[in-house]
Design a protein around this motif. Structure first.
Motif, PDB file in Angstrom:
ATOM      1  N   ALA A 208     -12.915 -44.359 -30.793  1.00 11.78           N
ATOM      2  CA  ALA A 208     -13.513 -44.525 -32.120  1.00 11.78           C
ATOM      3  C   ALA A 208     -13.511 -43.189 -32.847  1.00 11.78           C
ATOM      4  O   ALA A 208     -13.818 -42.144 -32.256  1.00 11.78           O
ATOM      5  CB  ALA A 208     -14.936 -45.051 -31.989  1.00 11.78           C
TER       6      ALA A 208
ATOM      7  N   LEU B  85     -15.218 -41.264 -35.995  1.00 13.84           N
ATOM      8  CA  LEU B  85     -16.340 -41.347 -36.934  1.00 13.84           C
ATOM      9  C   LEU B  85     -16.410 -40.047 -37.730  1.00 13.84           C
ATOM     10  O   LEU B  85     -17.063 -39.080 -37.325  1.00 13.84           O
ATOM     11  CB  LEU B  85     -17.658 -41.598 -36.187  1.00 13.84           C
TER      12      LEU B  85
ATOM     13  N   PRO C 126     -14.663 -47.077 -37.948  1.00 20.45           N
ATOM     14  CA  PRO C 126     -15.629 -47.901 -38.687  1.00 20.45           C
ATOM     15  C   PRO C 126     -15.832 -47.344 -40.092  1.00 20.45           C
ATOM     16  O   PRO C 126     -16.118 -46.154 -40.260  1.00 20.45           O
ATOM     17  CB  PRO C 126     -16.912 -47.783 -37.857  1.00 20.45           C
TER      18      PRO C 126
ATOM     19  N   HIS D 210     -21.267 -52.659 -34.284  1.00 16.16           N
ATOM     20  CA  HIS D 210     -21.746 -52.373 -32.930  1.00 16.16           C
ATOM     21  C   HIS D 210     -20.918 -53.059 -31.852  1.00 16.16           C
ATOM     22  O   HIS D 210     -20.723 -52.481 -30.773  1.00 16.16           O
ATOM     23  CB  HIS D 210     -23.216 -52.798 -32.803  1.00 16.16           C
TER      24      HIS D 210
ATOM     25  N   LEU E 186     -17.592 -51.129 -31.407  1.00 15.09           N
ATOM     26  CA  LEU E 186     -17.917 -49.764 -30.994  1.00 15.09           C
ATOM     27  C   LEU E 186     -18.379 -49.714 -29.546  1.00 15.09           C
ATOM     28  O   LEU E 186     -18.025 -48.808 -28.790  1.00 15.09           O
ATOM     29  CB  LEU E 186     -19.011 -49.184 -31.892  1.00 15.09           C
ATOM     30  N   SER E 187     -19.195 -50.703 -29.150  1.00 14.35           N
ATOM     31  CA  SER E 187     -19.745 -50.692 -27.793  1.00 14.35           C
ATOM     32  C   SER E 187     -18.668 -50.872 -26.729  1.00 14.35           C
ATOM     33  O   SER E 187     -18.907 -50.601 -25.554  1.00 14.35           O
ATOM     34  CB  SER E 187     -20.797 -51.791 -27.647  1.00 14.35           C
TER      35      SER E 187
ATOM     36  N   CYS F  65     -15.679 -49.287 -26.939  1.00 12.93           N
ATOM     37  CA  CYS F  65     -14.792 -48.125 -26.944  1.00 12.93           C
ATOM     38  C   CYS F  65     -15.026 -47.265 -25.710  1.00 12.93           C
ATOM     39  O   CYS F  65     -16.147 -47.139 -25.207  1.00 12.93           O
ATOM     40  CB  CYS F  65     -15.004 -47.298 -28.211  1.00 12.93           C
TER      41      CYS F  65
ATOM     42  N   ALA G 205     -15.698 -41.796 -28.202  1.00 12.42           N
ATOM     43  CA  ALA G 205     -15.798 -41.620 -29.651  1.00 12.42           C
ATOM     44  C   ALA G 205     -15.676 -40.143 -29.987  1.00 12.42           C
ATOM     45  O   ALA G 205     -16.192 -39.279 -29.261  1.00 12.42           O
ATOM     46  CB  ALA G 205     -17.129 -42.163 -30.171  1.00 12.42           C
TER      47      ALA G 205
ATOM     48  N   THR H  14     -16.765 -37.787 -33.030  1.00 18.01           N
ATOM     49  CA  THR H  14     -17.702 -37.986 -34.126  1.00 18.01           C
ATOM     50  C   THR H  14     -18.241 -36.679 -34.676  1.00 18.01           C
ATOM     51  O   THR H  14     -18.309 -35.664 -33.973  1.00 18.01           O
ATOM     52  CB  THR H  14     -18.884 -38.864 -33.653  1.00 18.01           C
TER      53      THR H  14
ATOM     54  N   ASN I 192     -24.968 -41.069 -36.639  1.00 17.78           N
ATOM     55  CA  ASN I 192     -23.968 -41.795 -35.840  1.00 17.78           C
ATOM     56  C   ASN I 192     -24.012 -41.385 -34.373  1.00 17.78           C
ATOM     57  O   ASN I 192     -23.664 -42.178 -33.495  1.00 17.78           O
ATOM     58  CB  ASN I 192     -22.563 -41.592 -36.419  1.00 17.78           C
TER      59      ASN I 192
ATOM     60  N   LEU J   3     -24.250 -44.142 -31.475  1.00 20.37           N
ATOM     61  CA  LEU J   3     -23.334 -44.189 -30.334  1.00 20.37           C
ATOM     62  C   LEU J   3     -24.094 -44.055 -29.021  1.00 20.37           C
ATOM     63  O   LEU J   3     -23.781 -44.725 -28.036  1.00 20.37           O
ATOM     64  CB  LEU J   3     -22.300 -43.070 -30.453  1.00 20.37           C
TER      65      LEU J   3
END
Length: 423
Positions: A187, A189, A223, A276, A279-280, A282, A285, A287, A292, A296
């Motif tokens: 992810a 971000l 996202p 969510h 993302l959950s 992944c 991440a 970021t 955020n 996460l």
């Protein structure tokens, strides 16, 4: 203060919040829980009670929070932050307001809810994540931890209940009925505000290109924050952003919810809110700092937090009075750079999981970092599933047991008349 209450026999539950992170992680889950247990407008049009949202001024807000919350269909009335002072002065302009109600603090400056509850003549409850600043003005305090309760003067502690961390329930709200395809999912971000996006977008695009070369099986999703848009992301990734010229990645194509770089890296844009569920799932991440990282962490998604300090002149996304000074024309470049340097040197832990734990649970990479370095580190993490699982377990342990949303909803219901209809 004089109350604007009318003879309306109904009742209003007013949730007060500020920025996009609080809306997604605190406001929306509590609103869903209240709708599930009480008969409230707008979900129940014939109900006498309503759920409302008031946004308050905040330097970390984007100004688009009201537009982001409207599609949820949870609130009978939403007042944007720019109307808050007018609301205090002329509440009937936004009325009618029922005679009875409860104001619930869920982000921003706690004093604004003190003023609003006094102005409306409503009862008042504060969700205190770190400290309850005005306990004498609260009917109830819902504390995240026992430490928050112990900070209260002894005479106020009987009105405080430790409900737990609202973020601990996020994984329960994350739907897994739409699994992602196989592969190493990463992810990206870059943030939701201009000060972060102008750095985050070009930096993470090049990082994705380099990581895809190191691990060809990698898949990427980005996202789209509810307070931004795909068009804005493209602008920050393109020629309109002078910082983008310092990076190699270029968006060659945007179609069907995909960003495709000139190097052929495909990045799936995720425009559902909240994101969510995907993302959950992944593996990792990448970021920026901010809410955020808390989101996460609540989803137990391993992360690398990046703060590229080579662009200090545009990193004015800090809070407080100095953060406001950093935005003043003429002074903002100098003060913004000095402020950011001071924060980086004196506030060693920047990601919310690390601040909460008081130690480095997730890696923070602060300095003149490069996409090449972050891609190499991300590849190392992805090549070590046991390390990823270890970080995931640490994040789960930090959030505590789920149930805080239900506990806070019970506290809100305790301030309501018993005759209120139940769902």
């Amino acid at each position: 203060m004089a109350s604007p209450a009318t003879a309306d026999p109904g009742l209003a539950i007013v949730l007060v919040s500020n920025g996009p992170g609080e809306l997604t992680t605190w406001v929306r889950p509590l609103a869903e829980r209240l709708h599930a247990s009480l008969l409230l407008r707008p979900r129940q049009p014939a109900a006498t009670a309503s759920l409302q949202l008031v946004l308050v001024p905040c330097p970390n807000a984007t100004g688009l929070e009201a537009e982001a919350a409207r599609p949820w269909g949870q609130f009978d009335r939403i007042l944007p932050a720019r109307r808050f002072w007018d609301l205090l002065l002329r509440p009937r302009r936004y009325g009618p307001w029922p005679r009875r109600g409860v104001v619930v603090f869920l982000g921003g400056d706690q004093f604004w809810t003190v003023l609003l509850s006094a102005r409306l003549g409503y009862r008042h409850i504060t969700y205190a994540e770190w400290v309850a600043r005005w306990p004498g003005w609260n009917d109830r305090v819902a504390a995240m931890s026992e430490q928050v309760r112990l900070q209260l003067p002894p005479r106020h502690r009987h009105r405080c209940r430790v409900v737990g961390d609202l973020m601990a329930d996020l994984s329960g709200f994350a739907r897994r009925d739409d699994p992602l395809p196989e592969g190493d999912w990463v992810a990206l971000l870059p943030g939701s505000k201009a000060a972060k996006l102008c750095v985050g977008m070009p930096f993470l695009l090049e990082t994705a290109d380099r990581l895809a070369q190191l691990r060809p099986g990698c898949r990427f999703l980005l996202p789209v924050a509810p307070t931004t848009s795909a068009a804005q992301l493209l602008r920050f990734a393109g020629d309109a952003n002078p910082i983008a010229a310092r990076y190699r990645a270029v968006v060659a194509e945007h179609r069907d919810g995909l960003l495709i770089t000139a190097a052929g890296t495909r990045i799936q844009l995720l425009e559902q809110h909240p994101a969510h569920g995907p993302l959950s799932q992944c593996d990792l991440a990448l970021t920026t700092v901010g809410a955020n990282t808390a989101e996460l962490g609540a989803l137990a998604v391993p992360m690398i937090v990046i703060v590229p300090t080579q662009h200090l002149e545009v990193m004015q996304a800090w809070d407080g009075g100095l953060g406001l000074l950093a935005r003043l024309p003429g002074l903002r470049r100098l003060i913004g750079a000095l402020l950011t340097l001071w924060r980086l040197r004196n506030n060693g832990l920047m990601a919310w999981p690390n601040i909460s734990a008081g130690r480095a649970v997730v890696p923070e990479r602060v300095g003149a970092i490069t996409p090449e370095q972050i891609a190499a580190e991300a590849a190392d993490w992805l090549a070590a599933p046991q390390r990823l699982e270890g970080q995931r377990q640490d994040l789960r342990a930090l959030r505590g047991k789920p149930g805080a949303v239900e506990a806070l909803a019970e506290e809100v219901r305790s301030l309501l008349p018993r005759a209120l209809g139940s769902a």
